[in-house]
Motif scaffolding. Structure first.
Motif, mmCIF file in Angstrom:
data_model
loop_
_atom_site.group_PDB
_atom_site.id
_atom_site.type_symbol
_atom_site.label_atom_id
_atom_site.label_comp_id
_atom_site.label_asym_id
_atom_site.label_seq_id
_atom_site.Cartn_x
_atom_site.Cartn_y
_atom_site.Cartn_z
ATOM 1 N N ARG A 196 -7.033 0.232 2.006
ATOM 2 C CA ARG A 196 -7.847 0.045 0.794
ATOM 3 C C ARG A 196 -8.931 -1.011 0.960
ATOM 4 O O ARG A 196 -9.928 -0.992 0.262
ATOM 5 C CB ARG A 196 -6.947 -0.280 -0.396
ATOM 6 C CG ARG A 196 -6.135 0.940 -0.819
ATOM 7 C CD ARG A 196 -5.294 0.669 -2.029
ATOM 8 N NE ARG A 196 -6.056 0.254 -3.176
ATOM 9 C CZ ARG A 196 -6.529 1.084 -4.114
ATOM 10 N NH1 ARG A 196 -6.318 2.365 -4.001
ATOM 11 N NH2 ARG A 196 -7.180 0.619 -5.146
ATOM 12 N N GLU A 219 0.913 8.525 5.139
ATOM 13 C CA GLU A 219 -0.218 9.246 4.553
ATOM 14 C C GLU A 219 -0.196 10.721 4.958
ATOM 15 O O GLU A 219 -0.545 11.600 4.177
ATOM 16 C CB GLU A 219 -1.519 8.574 5.004
ATOM 17 C CG GLU A 219 -2.731 8.968 4.219
ATOM 18 C CD GLU A 219 -3.528 10.068 4.883
ATOM 19 O OE1 GLU A 219 -4.336 10.700 4.192
ATOM 20 O OE2 GLU A 219 -3.328 10.293 6.087
ATOM 21 N N GLY A 248 -1.857 13.749 -7.987
ATOM 22 C CA GLY A 248 -3.045 12.906 -7.808
ATOM 23 C C GLY A 248 -4.154 13.265 -8.776
ATOM 24 O O GLY A 248 -4.778 12.395 -9.373
ATOM 25 N N MET A 281 -3.671 10.574 -11.748
ATOM 26 C CA MET A 281 -4.604 9.520 -11.333
ATOM 27 C C MET A 281 -6.025 10.070 -11.280
ATOM 28 O O MET A 281 -6.660 10.073 -10.225
ATOM 29 C CB MET A 281 -4.196 8.982 -9.953
ATOM 30 C CG MET A 281 -2.814 8.403 -9.896
ATOM 31 S SD MET A 281 -2.334 7.838 -8.258
ATOM 32 C CE MET A 281 -2.087 9.376 -7.382
ATOM 33 N N THR A 304 -9.631 8.667 -9.361
ATOM 34 C CA THR A 304 -9.338 7.721 -8.286
ATOM 35 C C THR A 304 -9.566 8.323 -6.915
ATOM 36 O O THR A 304 -9.663 7.591 -5.935
ATOM 37 C CB THR A 304 -7.876 7.238 -8.344
ATOM 38 O OG1 THR A 304 -7.008 8.352 -8.141
ATOM 39 C CG2 THR A 304 -7.566 6.541 -9.645
ATOM 40 N N LEU A 353 -7.444 9.871 -5.188
ATOM 41 C CA LEU A 353 -6.259 9.555 -4.396
ATOM 42 C C LEU A 353 -5.199 10.629 -4.570
ATOM 43 O O LEU A 353 -4.988 11.121 -5.672
ATOM 44 C CB LEU A 353 -5.650 8.220 -4.831
ATOM 45 C CG LEU A 353 -6.437 6.957 -4.574
ATOM 46 C CD1 LEU A 353 -5.714 5.754 -5.161
ATOM 47 C CD2 LEU A 353 -6.670 6.746 -3.094
ATOM 48 N N VAL A 410 -1.007 11.237 -4.045
ATOM 49 C CA VAL A 410 0.140 10.346 -4.220
ATOM 50 C C VAL A 410 0.436 9.606 -2.916
ATOM 51 O O VAL A 410 0.689 8.402 -2.915
ATOM 52 C CB VAL A 410 1.383 11.130 -4.699
ATOM 53 C CG1 VAL A 410 2.621 10.261 -4.690
ATOM 54 C CG2 VAL A 410 1.146 11.711 -6.074
ATOM 55 N N ASN A 420 -1.634 8.868 -0.578
ATOM 56 C CA ASN A 420 -2.643 7.833 -0.363
ATOM 57 C C ASN A 420 -2.235 6.571 -1.115
ATOM 58 O O ASN A 420 -2.364 5.456 -0.601
ATOM 59 C CB ASN A 420 -4.024 8.269 -0.849
ATOM 60 C CG ASN A 420 -4.686 9.282 0.043
ATOM 61 O OD1 ASN A 420 -5.107 10.323 -0.426
ATOM 62 N ND2 ASN A 420 -4.788 8.992 1.325
ATOM 63 N N ARG A 421 -1.757 6.758 -2.327
ATOM 64 C CA ARG A 421 -1.347 5.618 -3.148
ATOM 65 C C ARG A 421 -0.144 4.906 -2.530
ATOM 66 O O ARG A 421 -0.108 3.689 -2.453
ATOM 67 C CB ARG A 421 -1.024 6.127 -4.561
ATOM 68 C CG ARG A 421 -0.720 5.094 -5.572
ATOM 69 C CD ARG A 421 -2.004 4.361 -5.952
ATOM 70 N NE ARG A 421 -1.836 3.624 -7.162
ATOM 71 C CZ ARG A 421 -2.465 3.884 -8.273
ATOM 72 N NH1 ARG A 421 -3.295 4.882 -8.354
ATOM 73 N NH2 ARG A 421 -2.289 3.131 -9.321
ATOM 74 N N ASN A 424 -1.179 3.117 0.589
ATOM 75 C CA ASN A 424 -2.239 2.145 0.320
ATOM 76 C C ASN A 424 -3.499 2.451 1.141
ATOM 77 O O ASN A 424 -4.103 1.562 1.723
ATOM 78 C CB ASN A 424 -1.742 0.721 0.581
ATOM 79 C CG ASN A 424 -2.486 -0.296 -0.241
ATOM 80 O OD1 ASN A 424 -3.075 0.017 -1.263
ATOM 81 N ND2 ASN A 424 -2.479 -1.536 0.217
#
Length: 189
Positions: A121, A134, A151, A155, A158, A160, A162, A164-165, A168
């Motif tokens: 990030r 990832e 995602g 989210m 974003t 992103l 899941v 990716n979240r 990070n």
């Protein structure tokens, strides 16, 4: 101890050193923080095309390897080979492919073609464990469907998935740049 060795005296206890007092730091002496870099997040369509390029290339490679290895014993292989086993092997191969490529350069072949990269990030290079986490979300097709849907719905805006979240990481746009100090001269054809 002095009783064991005649003529010796006991050493005095050490005196603690005074604490060092540092002079106040002026504004010019403070280390300056690096200004924030701008990272442009890759949109979903570019990420999809990179994923699709990877899927096509890897499946072509797997089909070539399958025909070379199992071409001679094809009738036996068809009996023993279930589609579920095939799907599991391909998913494991995709997982290893993305983990290795993205931990090495942050890019798979599809990402290289589409000029995107997966990074932490803060924009730094990811390592093997991060790349493995990832890659879990996109290597296994059923997990990918849930990964993307959650995602997109949970989210929004974003960009992103899941995984990716969880890992990070983010996927950013990159520009191909020639090395500094080099000028290319193209001859007319």
């Amino acid at each position: 101890m002095t009783a064991e060795f005649p003529g010796t005296t006991q050493l005095p206890e050490p005196v603690p050193a005074p604490a060092a007092v540092s002079p106040p730091v002026t504004e010019e002496e403070r280390p300056r923080l690096e200004h924030a870099r701008t990272l442009h997040l890759a949109n979903w369509s570019i990420r999809f095309w990179a994923w699709l390029i990877d899927i096509i290339l890897v499946l072509l490679l797997l089909n070539i390897v399958d025909s070379i290895i199992f071409g001679a014993i094809h009738p036996f292989w068809e009996i023993l080979n279930g589609r579920l086993l095939d799907l599991g092997f391909h998913s494991l191969f995709f997982f290893l492919y993305w983990t290795i490529f993205e931990s090495y350069k942050g890019q798979s072949i599809g990402k290289m073609v589409m000029n995107i990269r997966v990074v932490n990030r803060d924009g730094t290079r990811i390592h093997g464990g991060t790349a493995a986490i990832e890659s879990l979300g996109k290597a296994f097709i059923l997990v990918l469907a849930l990964d993307c849907l959650i995602g997109w719905l949970a989210m929004p805006q974003t960009k992103l998935r899941v995984f990716n979240r969880i890992s990070n990481t983010i996927v950013i746009k990159t520009d191909y740049q020639e090395p500094e100090g080099i000028q290319y001269v193209k001859e007319k054809e």
